[in-house]
Design a protein around this motif. Structure first.
Motif, short mmCIF file in Angstrom:
data_model
loop_
_atom_site.label_atom_id
_atom_site.label_comp_id
_atom_site.label_asym_id
_atom_site.label_seq_id
_atom_site.Cartn_x
_atom_site.Cartn_y
_atom_site.Cartn_z
N ALA A 110 -14.10 35.51 35.31
CA ALA A 110 -14.60 34.26 35.88
C ALA A 110 -15.32 33.48 34.81
CB ALA A 110 -15.56 34.54 37.05
N THR A 111 -15.10 32.16 34.78
CA THR A 111 -15.78 31.31 33.81
C THR A 111 -16.56 30.24 34.55
OG1 THR A 111 -13.85 29.86 33.65
CG2 THR A 111 -14.03 31.64 32.03
N SER A 112 -17.59 29.71 33.89
CA SER A 112 -18.37 28.63 34.48
C SER A 112 -18.89 27.72 33.38
CB SER A 112 -19.57 29.18 35.27
OG SER A 112 -20.52 29.76 34.39
N GLU B 268 -25.07 20.16 32.03
CA GLU B 268 -26.19 20.80 31.35
C GLU B 268 -26.10 22.32 31.41
OE1 GLU B 268 -29.75 19.27 33.01
OE2 GLU B 268 -29.44 17.23 32.27
N VAL B 269 -25.24 22.85 32.27
CA VAL B 269 -25.12 24.30 32.42
C VAL B 269 -24.39 24.88 31.22
CG1 VAL B 269 -24.17 26.14 33.85
CG2 VAL B 269 -25.07 24.07 34.92
N THR C 193 -18.87 34.99 26.12
CA THR C 193 -19.88 33.95 26.35
C THR C 193 -20.44 33.45 25.03
OG1 THR C 193 -20.44 34.85 28.52
CG2 THR C 193 -22.08 33.43 27.48
N ALA C 194 -20.66 34.36 24.08
CA ALA C 194 -21.12 33.94 22.75
C ALA C 194 -20.14 32.96 22.12
CB ALA C 194 -21.31 35.16 21.86
N LYS C 195 -18.87 33.27 22.22
CA LYS C 195 -17.85 32.39 21.64
C LYS C 195 -17.86 31.02 22.30
CE LYS C 195 -12.99 32.46 20.24
NZ LYS C 195 -11.73 33.26 20.25
N LEU C 196 -18.00 30.99 23.64
CA LEU C 196 -18.03 29.72 24.36
C LEU C 196 -19.23 28.87 23.96
CD1 LEU C 196 -17.03 30.75 28.00
CD2 LEU C 196 -15.68 29.41 26.38
N ASN C 197 -20.29 29.53 23.50
CA ASN C 197 -21.50 28.81 23.09
C ASN C 197 -21.54 28.53 21.59
OD1 ASN C 197 -23.73 28.48 25.41
ND2 ASN C 197 -22.48 30.30 25.83
N GLY C 198 -20.40 28.66 20.93
CA GLY C 198 -20.28 28.25 19.54
C GLY C 198 -20.56 29.30 18.50
N ASP D 83 -13.73 16.61 43.50
CA ASP D 83 -14.94 17.19 42.91
C ASP D 83 -14.79 17.19 41.39
OD1 ASP D 83 -17.04 18.85 41.98
OD2 ASP D 83 -17.03 20.00 43.85
N GLY D 84 -15.61 16.39 40.72
CA GLY D 84 -15.50 16.25 39.27
C GLY D 84 -15.88 17.48 38.48
N ARG D 85 -16.44 18.48 39.15
CA ARG D 85 -16.77 19.73 38.45
C ARG D 85 -15.54 20.62 38.26
NH1 ARG D 85 -20.96 22.12 42.52
NH2 ARG D 85 -19.24 21.42 43.86
N ILE D 86 -14.52 20.41 39.08
CA ILE D 86 -13.33 21.26 39.06
C ILE D 86 -12.38 20.79 37.97
CG2 ILE D 86 -11.40 22.14 40.43
CD1 ILE D 86 -12.98 21.44 42.93
N GLU D 87 -11.74 21.73 37.30
CA GLU D 87 -10.74 21.40 36.30
C GLU D 87 -9.36 21.28 36.95
OE1 GLU D 87 -11.61 20.52 33.37
OE2 GLU D 87 -13.68 21.05 33.80
N ILE D 88 -8.44 20.69 36.24
CA ILE D 88 -7.09 20.55 36.74
C ILE D 88 -6.35 21.89 36.73
CG2 ILE D 88 -6.09 19.97 34.48
CD1 ILE D 88 -4.24 18.00 35.92
N ASP D 89 -6.81 22.82 35.92
CA ASP D 89 -6.16 24.13 35.84
C ASP D 89 -7.18 25.21 35.55
OD1 ASP D 89 -6.67 24.11 33.04
OD2 ASP D 89 -4.81 23.00 32.70
N ASN D 90 -6.68 26.43 35.52
CA ASN D 90 -7.53 27.60 35.30
C ASN D 90 -7.42 28.10 33.87
OD1 ASN D 90 -9.35 29.55 36.37
ND2 ASN D 90 -7.70 31.05 36.51
#
Length: 265
Positions: free
Chosen positions: A9-11, A19-20, A211-216, A167-174
């Protein structure tokens, strides 16, 4: 050896301005039965974006979890059709799906309310026209044909496929979760966890480094820095070592991506 079944699961992904901090979470299970994601999300209320795996279907029963379907999975079926048969129907469907993605490209990085407004104004028109065309086209095809099955797959999920427009928080795909899972799929030398405990440990490490990778961060540099600091770091300030609290060091010619993460001032 015990085969790894992993739920991912990703967020907080970056295509929308939020800001999340982005994060990915892996959960291990001994098999791929639907009861596992159902248990993971037993207390969840909200929107779940996932592929068409049948094990997710019971999660949507009752309405506490709303399904947001994945356009990438729909698109993949028509790509296969076009490559195998040069299907004109597949080609036109891909053009229409491409128009949806072109809109997404224009609103990348916008705030959720802006993304919703643009989707309502433009994507909805494309979706409505596509649905009418797909229904009309389906009536001209043999129901046993591969093209009919691909169209049926999309139409059965149409409400969930259009939910991202509301809902603008949702992406077009997974694709965010698909990319996060790629590290597991590429691990040809460690396809087995060895034990259930090993599977749980692997899921925790995948979660932390993903998660580390997602945060750069460079995952190796991040893990090295955390392990170096951990022994002497105050337990009541352990959250300072979370990926979104450690600042990735700027890339230099000498340090490259192995630069040491820095604590914020």
């Amino acid at each position: 050896p015990v085969g790894c079944g992993l739920t991912c699961a990703t967020s907080g992904q970056r295509p929308a301005a939020r800001e999340v901090a982005p994060a990915v979470w892996f959960a291990y299970s001994a098999d791929r039965k639907g009861e596992h994601p159902q248990a993971h999300l037993e207390d969840f209320r909200g929107i779940l974006q996932a592929d068409g795996y049948a094990g997710f279907s019971k999660i949507y029963d009752g309405g506490r979890v709303l399904e947001a379907a994945c356009w990438a999975h729909v698109r993949r079926k028509f790509v296969d059709l076009h490559e195998l048969h040069r299907s004109p129907v597949a080609a036109q469907t891909l053009d229409r799906i491409g128009a949806l993605y072109a809109i997404e490209q224009k609103i990348r990085g916008r705030f959720p309310h802006e993304r919703r407004a643009m989707r309502q104004a433009y994507s909805r028109l494309v979706l409505d026209a596509m649905k009418t065309w797909l229904e009309q086209t389906l009536g001209t095809l043999s129901q046993k044909s591969a093209t009919a099955k691909a169209i049926g797959y999309a139409l059965r999920r149409w409400e969930a496929l259009g939910r991202y427009c509301d809902d603008g928080r949702i992406e077009i795909d997974n694709n965010a979760a698909e990319r996060a899972l790629r590290c597991v799929a590429l691990g040809k030398n460690y396809l087995f966890a060895g034990s259930d405990a090993g599977g749980d440990h692997a899921a925790a490490i995948y979660s932390l480094l993903g998660t580390a990778k997602l945060n750069g961060h460079n995952p190796e540099a991040f893990l090295r820095e955390v392990l170096t600091r951990l022994a002497d770091h105050p337990i009541n300030r352990i959250n300072e070592l979370l990926p979104w609290n450690l600042q990735p060091a700027p890339t230099t010619t000498l340090a490259g991506n192995d630069a040491t993460p820095q604590l914020p001032a």
